[in-house]
Design an enzyme around this catalytic site. Structure first.
Site, PDB file in Angstrom:
ATOM      1  CG  ASP A   9       1.282  -6.169  -1.014  1.00 49.34           C
ATOM      2  OD1 ASP A   9       1.898  -6.329  -2.254  1.00 49.34           O
ATOM      3  OD2 ASP A   9       1.775  -5.497  -0.402  1.00 49.34           O
ATOM      4  CE  LYS A 108       3.692  -3.557  -2.250  1.00 50.46           C
ATOM      5  NZ  LYS A 108       3.950  -3.582  -0.720  1.00 50.46           N
ATOM      6  CB  CYS A 153       0.463  -1.949   0.285  1.00 56.88           C
ATOM      7  SG  CYS A 153       1.915  -2.288   1.219  1.00 56.88           S
TER       8      CYS A 153
END
Ligand code: VGL
Ligand code: ZN
Length: 201
Positions: A9, A108, A153
């Site tokens: 990310d 995601k 994450c």
């Protein structure tokens, strides 16, 4: 032994000036670029938080304030500001991240009802993302993890990597925490070590 780098990310919304900015986020980018220059990874995978507008992890979708917690589909859900909405600038990868060696991208958080911190599966464990299948197909046995945010994450991706049978290393210099709660970063490191993640200095 084949190894993969998983870059979690590294998107504009998680960097300085973004909707869910992680302090010091862009400092990790030169480190990640150097890792890719100095190591021969068999695969380099990016994960991308990729939410539809109105995603249920957004405070605004639930009439809540950022920082509150609700129960969503039976699991606690922290209320985030709107972030990483599909097709927006905030959801794009940071421009300074070198993507020349990237072999695969996993998106995601696409299901509007369910959040997905881990790059492997959603928070309810209903759906896999395909990351494990991809790594197994390519005979990957060791994964090195970097990216954002350490306490969300990155932590869940690293823990799931261990659970899926990979030797799992976290580059401490290649990650930063959002730290919405005190000591989140430290707790995340302890949890990862407990679950079998090797933390590299
Ligand atoms: C993340 C909060 C919400 C992350 C993603 O990338 O750590 N955190 N969505
Ligand atoms: Zn998100």
């Amino acid at each position: 032994m084949k190894k993969a780098l998983i870059i979690v990310d590294v998107q504009n919304d998680f960097c300085e000036g973004g909707a869910l900015a992680v302090p010091g986020a862009s400092e990790i980018i030169p480190y990640i670029n150097l890792l890719m220059e100095e190591n021969e990874y068999d695969q380099v995978v990016l994960t991308q938080d990729w939410h539809p507008a109105g995603h249920k992890s957004f405070a605004s979708s639930n009439g809540r304030k950022v920082g509150e917690s609700i129960i969503l589909n039976g699991v606690p859900q922290f209320m985030w500001p709107d972030h990483c909405i599909q097709g927006t600038f905030g959801a794009e990868f940071h421009k300074d991240l070198n993507r020349d060696k990237v072999t695969h991208i996993i998106q995601k958080g696409k299901n509007i009802e369910i959040d997905s911190y881990s790059g492997f599966q959603d928070n309810n464990h209903f759906m896999k993302t395909g990351l494990d299948d991809f790594l197994k197909y390519h005979d990957i046995q060791l994964v090195e993890i970097v990216g954002l945010a350490l306490d969300y994450c990155v932590k869940f991706t690293a823990q799931d990597a261990v659970a899926n049978g990979y030797i799992t290393c976290l580059h401490f210099n290649g990650t930063r925490a959002v730290n919405v709660k005190p000591d989140n970063a430290r707790d995340a490191i302890y949890e990862m070590i407990e679950k079998g993640v090797t933390v590299l200095g």
